[in-house]
Design a protein around this motif. Structure first.
Motif, PDB file in Angstrom:
ATOM      1  N   GLN A 169       2.681  14.359 -14.433  1.00  0.00           N
ATOM      2  CA  GLN A 169       3.349  14.228 -15.714  1.00  0.00           C
ATOM      3  C   GLN A 169       4.103  12.900 -15.768  1.00  0.00           C
ATOM      4  N   ASP A 170       4.548  12.550 -16.946  1.00  0.00           N
ATOM      5  CA  ASP A 170       5.330  11.325 -17.173  1.00  0.00           C
ATOM      6  C   ASP A 170       4.575  10.082 -16.727  1.00  0.00           C
ATOM      7  N   GLY A 171       3.359   9.937 -17.209  1.00  0.00           N
ATOM      8  CA  GLY A 171       2.630   8.710 -16.910  1.00  0.00           C
ATOM      9  C   GLY A 171       1.392   8.911 -16.103  1.00  0.00           C
ATOM     10  N   GLY A 172       1.078  10.097 -15.638  1.00  0.00           N
ATOM     11  CA  GLY A 172      -0.174  10.336 -14.963  1.00  0.00           C
ATOM     12  C   GLY A 172      -0.126   9.954 -13.504  1.00  0.00           C
ATOM     13  N   PRO A 173      -1.311   9.822 -12.889  1.00  0.00           N
ATOM     14  CA  PRO A 173      -1.407   9.606 -11.454  1.00  0.00           C
ATOM     15  C   PRO A 173      -0.725   8.338 -10.983  1.00  0.00           C
ATOM     16  N   ASP A 174      -0.692   7.298 -11.819  1.00  0.00           N
ATOM     17  CA  ASP A 174      -0.120   6.042 -11.362  1.00  0.00           C
ATOM     18  C   ASP A 174       1.356   6.165 -11.045  1.00  0.00           C
ATOM     19  N   ARG A 175       2.009   7.200 -11.584  1.00  0.00           N
ATOM     20  CA  ARG A 175       3.445   7.351 -11.351  1.00  0.00           C
ATOM     21  C   ARG A 175       3.736   8.492 -10.409  1.00  0.00           C
ATOM     22  N   ALA A 176       2.707   8.897  -9.620  1.00  0.00           N
ATOM     23  CA  ALA A 176       2.896  10.000  -8.686  1.00  0.00           C
ATOM     24  C   ALA A 176       3.855   9.598  -7.580  1.00  0.00           C
ATOM     25  N   ALA A 177       4.732  10.530  -7.199  1.00  0.00           N
ATOM     26  CA  ALA A 177       5.664  10.279  -6.112  1.00  0.00           C
ATOM     27  C   ALA A 177       5.988  11.606  -5.454  1.00  0.00           C
ATOM     28  N   ALA A 178       6.245  11.566  -4.166  1.00  0.00           N
ATOM     29  CA  ALA A 178       6.537  12.777  -3.415  1.00  0.00           C
ATOM     30  C   ALA A 178       7.960  13.232  -3.702  1.00  0.00           C
ATOM     31  N   GLU A 225       0.819  -1.206   0.000  1.00  0.00           N
ATOM     32  CA  GLU A 225       0.000   0.000   0.000  1.00  0.00           C
ATOM     33  C   GLU A 225       0.855   1.260   0.000  1.00  0.00           C
ATOM     34  N   LEU A 226       1.971   1.226   0.702  1.00  0.00           N
ATOM     35  CA  LEU A 226       2.876   2.381   0.710  1.00  0.00           C
ATOM     36  C   LEU A 226       3.452   2.635  -0.680  1.00  0.00           C
ATOM     37  N   GLU A 227       3.721   1.575  -1.420  1.00  0.00           N
ATOM     38  CA  GLU A 227       4.231   1.733  -2.777  1.00  0.00           C
ATOM     39  C   GLU A 227       3.150   2.252  -3.720  1.00  0.00           C
ATOM     40  N   ARG A 228       1.917   1.862  -3.488  1.00  0.00           N
ATOM     41  CA  ARG A 228       0.840   2.204  -4.414  1.00  0.00           C
ATOM     42  C   ARG A 228       0.233   3.565  -4.141  1.00  0.00           C
ATOM     43  N   ASN A 229       0.150   3.948  -2.879  1.00  0.00           N
ATOM     44  CA  ASN A 229      -0.555   5.177  -2.497  1.00  0.00           C
ATOM     45  C   ASN A 229       0.452   6.258  -2.133  1.00  0.00           C
TER      46      ASN A 229
END
Length: 499
Positions: free
Chosen positions: A91-100, A42-46
Motif C-alpha cells: 500500500q501507499d505506493g506499491g512495491p517500490d515503497r516496500a519496507a520491513a 542495493e540494501l535501500e532498493r531491495n
C-alpha cells in the motif's frame, strides 16, 4: 541461379551477457569502497536484503533489537509493530515503497534508547552531542573568500573577486586569463586586474599568481626581498633550473656568494602555495588481502574482513510478504527481489573466493619478495597467473584492479607484483623491471661527490651483476624514479659540500 527458401538447423556456442553476469563482472573489479557504496544502494532498493551484524557486535545487537522472525499467524502481524500488517507493504505506493515493519520498529527502539545511553557522558546531565566539537578545515576558496569579505565592502568588487577566487586552482595559480574573467562578469579588464592584485595580497603568500615567476615574486615582496637583482634572476628561471652560476652572475652583476644566497632564498619559497588547502583527507591504502608468515615457513593468505560487505537474504520476510501478494505485479516484484538478492550474495561470495585465489597465486609466484624484499621480485604477467589458476587473463586483470595486499613490508597494490622482464646477461633467470629500478636507486644513493655514475656507468655496473639492459632503458628508469642526470647530481653534490 534461382532463389529458394529452406529451413536449416545449426548448432553453435555463444556467450550471452545476462544482467546477472554483467553484475558479477562489475563487482569483481570494484574497490572495497565502491563495493560498499554499491551494496548500500542495493540494501535501500531491495527489501529482502539486510546488512548482517558485525560478529564482534552480535550479542549487543541481539539484546537491543526485537526478534525478527516472531510472527503471529492468526493476526499476520510482526511483534514490536502491532499497528502495521504485512499487507501494508503493497500500500501507499506499491512495491517500490516496500519496507520491513520490524526494521522500522527496531530503528525506533534504538532511537528511543540512544539518548538514555548517551546522557551519562555529559557533566550537566544534558544530552551528549558527539558532533558538537567536530571541526572542518576550510578549503582554499573559503579561506580566500573570508579575506575578500574583510578586504572590501563594495558588493561589485566582492562579486568580481569571487570569480577571481573561483579561477584559482588547487596549486594556488590563476587558471583563467584576466580577459576571460572580465568577459564572463561583464566588466573591463582593468577592474579585474585591480581585484586580482587585491587577492594576491591574501595569505598564503604567492596565491593567484599567473606564473611560477610571479608566484615567487609575490612571496619575496612580502618578505621585502624583491630587489632589482632578484627580479633579474626571476626573469631567467631556466638558468636557475640549470644552476648556471656563471650566467646568473653576468645577469645580476653579483659575485658567486650573493648568487648562492639568492638561490637559497628561492629554495625556501613555496612553488605551490595552495596545496595546503582544499585537499580531502588522505586516503589510506586499505589491503583487501593480508599475507603473513606461517610457522612452517610458508605464507598464510587471508581476506580482510573489514573490506567484505555482510549481506543476508531475509527468507522469513519473503515468505510472509509472498503469502499476501495479490496481483501479478506484486508477485513479480517479490520474485525479482528474491532473485536479485540471491544473486548478489552469490556474486559477493564468488568475488571473495576469486580474489583469494588470485592473491594466493601471486604470493606463490613472488615468495622471494615477501621473504627478502624488492630485489627478489620476479618478472610476472597476467597470463602466468591466469594459466596457473585456470582463469582468463581478463578475469585476473579485473581482480587485481583497485585491490591491495597487506604485508609485513607494507601495503602494495596487486598490480605492483606484475612487472616486465629484463634478460640476464649470462642467459640465466630474467630480472624484474621493478627490481632493476630498485638496484639503480641503490647505486645512485651510494654515490659520492667524486664518483657520480653516468647512465653508461650504471649500465656497466648492472651488466657486471648479470643484468642485460640498454642505456636508454636505464635513463627511462632513472627518470621514472625522479633521479636527476649525472651532471645535475654532480653539481648538487659539489654545492652541498661547499656549504
Amino acid at each position: 541461379m534461382g532463389l529458394q527458401q529452406r529451413l536449416e538447423m545449426r548448432q553453435g556456442q555463444s556467450l550471452v551477457m545476462t544482467p546477472q553476469l554483467l553484475q558479477a563482472i562489475k563487482l569483481l573489479q570494484l574497490s572495497h569502497l565502491d563495493l560498499a557504496t554499491y551494496v548500500e544502494a542495493e540494501l535501500e532498493r531491495n527489501p529482502l536484503l539486510e546488512s548482517a551484524p558485525d560478529p564482534a557486535e552480535g550479542p549487543l545487537a541481539l539484546e537491543e533489537s526485537p526478534p525478527r522472525d516472531s510472527l503471529d499467524p492468526g493476526r499476520g502481524e510482526i511483534d514490536g509493530a502491532p499497528d502495521e500488517r504485512v499487507e501494508d507493504v503493497f500500500q501507499d505506493g506499491g512495491p517500490d515503497r516496500a519496507a520491513a515493519p520490524e526494521e522500522r520498529a527496531a530503528g525506533e527502539a534504538l532511537a528511543v534508547s540512544a539518548p538514555a545511553r548517551q546522557s551519562g557522558g555529559s557533566f550537566d546531565g544534558e544530552e551528549f552531542d558527539p558532533t558538537a566539537n567536530l571541526t572542518e578545515e576550510p578549503t582554499l576558496h573559503e579561506h580566500l573568500g573570508r579575506q575578500l569579505d574583510l578586504a572590501t565592502c563594495d558588493e561589485i568588487d566582492r562579486f568580481i573577486g569571487r570569480h577571481v577566487i573561483d579561477s584559482v586552482d588547487e596549486a594556488g595559480y590563476l587558471a583563467e586569463s584576466v580577459e576571460a574573467i572580465a568577459e564572463r562578469v561583464g566588466t573591463d579588464t582593468a577592474r579585474v586586474e585591480r581585484l586580482l592584485a587585491l587577492v594576491q595580497t591574501f595569505s598564503p603568500a604567492g596565491i593567484a599568481a599567473r606564473s611560477l615567476a610571479e608566484c615567487l615574486a609575490l612571496q619575496l615582496r612580502e618578505r621585502d626581498r624583491l630587489d632589482p637583482a632578484m627580479e633579474a634572476l626571476l626573469s631567467r628561471l631556466d638558468l636557475v633550473a640549470r644552476r648556471d652560476i656563471g650566467a646568473l652572475r653576468r645577469l645580476c652583476h653579483l659575485d658567486e656568494e650573493d648568487i648562492q644566497d639568492m638561490l637559497a632564498e628561492i629554495r625556501s619559497l613555496d612553488p605551490k602555495p595552495g596545496r595546503g588547502f582544499g585537499g580531502g583527507p588522505v586516503q589510506v591504502l586499505v589491503p583487501d588481502v593480508f599475507v603473513r608468515p606461517a610457522p612452517d615457513g610458508s605464507w598464510l593468505v587471508e581476506l580482510n574482513p573489514d573490506t567484505l560487505p555482510r549481506v543476508l537474504v531475509n527468507q522469513a520476510y519473503h515468505a510472509r510478504v509472498s503469502r499476501h501478494a495479490r496481483t501479478d505485479g506484486e508477485k513479480s516484484f517479490i520474485s525479482e527481489c528474491l532473485q536479485n538478492a540471491n544473486w548478489l550474495t552469490r556474486s559477493l561470495e564468488q568475488r571473495s573466493k576469486t580474489i583469494l585465489k588470485v592473491a594466493t597465486e601471486i604470493v606463490r609466484q613472488q615468495d622471494g619478495f615477501f621473504a627478502f624484499g624488492v630485489s627478489h621480485l620476479r618478472p610476472l604477467n597476467l597470463k602466468t597467473v591466469a594459466d596457473a589458476i585456470g582463469m582468463h587473463e581478463s578475469t585476473v586483470s579485473r581482480v587485481t584492479s583497485n585491490k591491495a595486499i597487506g604485508t609485513a613490508r607494507g601495503t602494495f597494490e596487486m598490480k605492483y607484483f606484475f612487472t616486465a622482464s629484463i634478460p640476464a646477461a649470462s642467459g640465466g633467470e630474467a630480472h624484474s623491471s621493478e627490481a632493476v629500478r630498485h638496484r639503480i636507486k641503490q647505486l645512485v644513493d651510494g654515490e659520492g661527490a667524486e664518483d657520480v655514475l653516468s647512465d653508461d656507468a650504471l649500465v656497466r655496473k648492472l651488466k657486471d651483476e648479470g643484468i642485460d639492459i640498454a642505456r636508454r632503458t636505464v635513463a627511462k628508469y632513472r627518470e621514472s624514479l625522479r633521479i636527476p642526470s649525472s651532471v645535475d647530481r654532480r653539481r648538487d653534490k659539489k654545492l652541498a659540500s661547499a656549504r
